[in-house]
Design a protein around this motif. Sequence first.
Motif, mmCIF file in Angstrom:
data_model
loop_
_atom_site.group_PDB
_atom_site.id
_atom_site.type_symbol
_atom_site.label_atom_id
_atom_site.label_comp_id
_atom_site.label_asym_id
_atom_site.label_seq_id
_atom_site.Cartn_x
_atom_site.Cartn_y
_atom_site.Cartn_z
ATOM 1 N N LEU A 212 61.370 -54.832 36.189
ATOM 2 C CA LEU A 212 62.801 -54.762 35.976
ATOM 3 C C LEU A 212 63.544 -54.931 37.296
ATOM 4 O O LEU A 212 62.991 -54.688 38.374
ATOM 5 C CB LEU A 212 63.186 -53.421 35.352
ATOM 6 N N SER A 213 64.799 -55.314 37.216
ATOM 7 C CA SER A 213 65.622 -55.380 38.414
ATOM 8 C C SER A 213 65.793 -53.981 38.993
ATOM 9 O O SER A 213 65.672 -52.975 38.289
ATOM 10 C CB SER A 213 66.987 -55.982 38.088
ATOM 11 N N ARG A 214 66.104 -53.946 40.299
ATOM 12 C CA ARG A 214 66.245 -52.644 40.955
ATOM 13 C C ARG A 214 67.360 -51.829 40.306
ATOM 14 O O ARG A 214 67.253 -50.618 40.154
ATOM 15 C CB ARG A 214 66.527 -52.851 42.447
ATOM 16 N N ARG A 215 68.433 -52.511 39.952
ATOM 17 C CA ARG A 215 69.533 -51.882 39.222
ATOM 18 C C ARG A 215 69.822 -52.731 37.990
ATOM 19 O O ARG A 215 69.402 -53.884 37.918
ATOM 20 C CB ARG A 215 70.786 -51.783 40.094
ATOM 21 N N VAL A 216 70.571 -52.168 37.061
ATOM 22 C CA VAL A 216 70.962 -52.944 35.883
ATOM 23 C C VAL A 216 71.836 -54.120 36.339
ATOM 24 O O VAL A 216 72.792 -53.938 37.095
ATOM 25 C CB VAL A 216 71.719 -52.059 34.882
ATOM 26 N N ASP B 200 71.501 -54.362 50.127
ATOM 27 C CA ASP B 200 72.684 -53.579 49.755
ATOM 28 C C ASP B 200 73.980 -54.301 50.088
ATOM 29 O O ASP B 200 75.029 -53.996 49.506
ATOM 30 C CB ASP B 200 72.654 -52.219 50.460
ATOM 31 N N ALA B 201 73.932 -55.263 51.012
ATOM 32 C CA ALA B 201 75.121 -56.029 51.368
ATOM 33 C C ALA B 201 75.321 -57.239 50.469
ATOM 34 O O ALA B 201 76.306 -57.954 50.603
ATOM 35 C CB ALA B 201 75.053 -56.470 52.830
ATOM 36 N N GLY B 202 74.352 -57.491 49.578
ATOM 37 C CA GLY B 202 74.459 -58.614 48.652
ATOM 38 C C GLY B 202 73.808 -59.891 49.124
ATOM 39 O O GLY B 202 73.868 -60.905 48.426
ATOM 40 N N TYR C 135 65.198 -55.161 50.641
ATOM 41 C CA TYR C 135 65.591 -56.028 49.530
ATOM 42 C C TYR C 135 64.907 -55.563 48.247
ATOM 43 O O TYR C 135 63.743 -55.156 48.263
ATOM 44 C CB TYR C 135 65.193 -57.480 49.810
ATOM 45 N N GLY C 136 65.636 -55.626 47.142
ATOM 46 C CA GLY C 136 65.075 -55.256 45.845
ATOM 47 C C GLY C 136 65.275 -56.367 44.841
ATOM 48 O O GLY C 136 66.133 -57.248 45.019
#
Length: 210
Positions: free
Chosen positions: A74-78, A176-178, A199-200
């Motif tokens: 799964l992705s790190r976040r939704v 986290d910075a995109g 990186y995630g």
Amino acid sequence: MDPLAGDRIVVRYRLGEGGPGDWRPAPNPALERSPSLSDLTGILVDETADALLVERDGTVERLPRAAITSIRQLSRRVVRNSAIRDVERVLTEAAPAAERDEFDGWTVSADPESTALRANTAVPLGREARAADVGRVRDWYTRRGLSARVVVPERLLRTAEIAPRPGTEYEVLVDDAGAAVEVPGDDRDARRSWRARGYGLHHTFQVLEL
């Protein structure tokens, strides 16, 4: 592709084979056909030849490999589909291209002198993109004497509707910075290295040959 330590995963497993119990409330009274499978979503902590260790809500559960029926990374976040399109557009527009065009929700790029991953690929960046339009994509490349390749991000289109065989898998990782990078799914060392840099997983994609 196989998950690495630190990845968020969902594991489907058979009950009663040394794994955790079913997290869902048991029916009362018990049904004649009780559930035989359950699933667990959490962070992969470690793995051995015999089991996966997955953290869920602060508790590390042991899942015997013999009981596991499927594992999905799964992705790190939704992540919303719109966010996948946004990141895909940034990656596509950053790639070299002598020519770039858009039609029917597809962005097509061509640069015969470049070997970059996205230099000669089509990507379904618009919400209106459909698998049925790949014929027009193929014609665009044929007119330029090029083979047609398609980047298919997960959830946006079904790969089976575009090509009969699976393609080459890649991960898109973000910090986290995109900032985003794309890494071959079979390069475990590179995937592990980028994770160590913060990186995630954002999403995955396949490159299909038409």
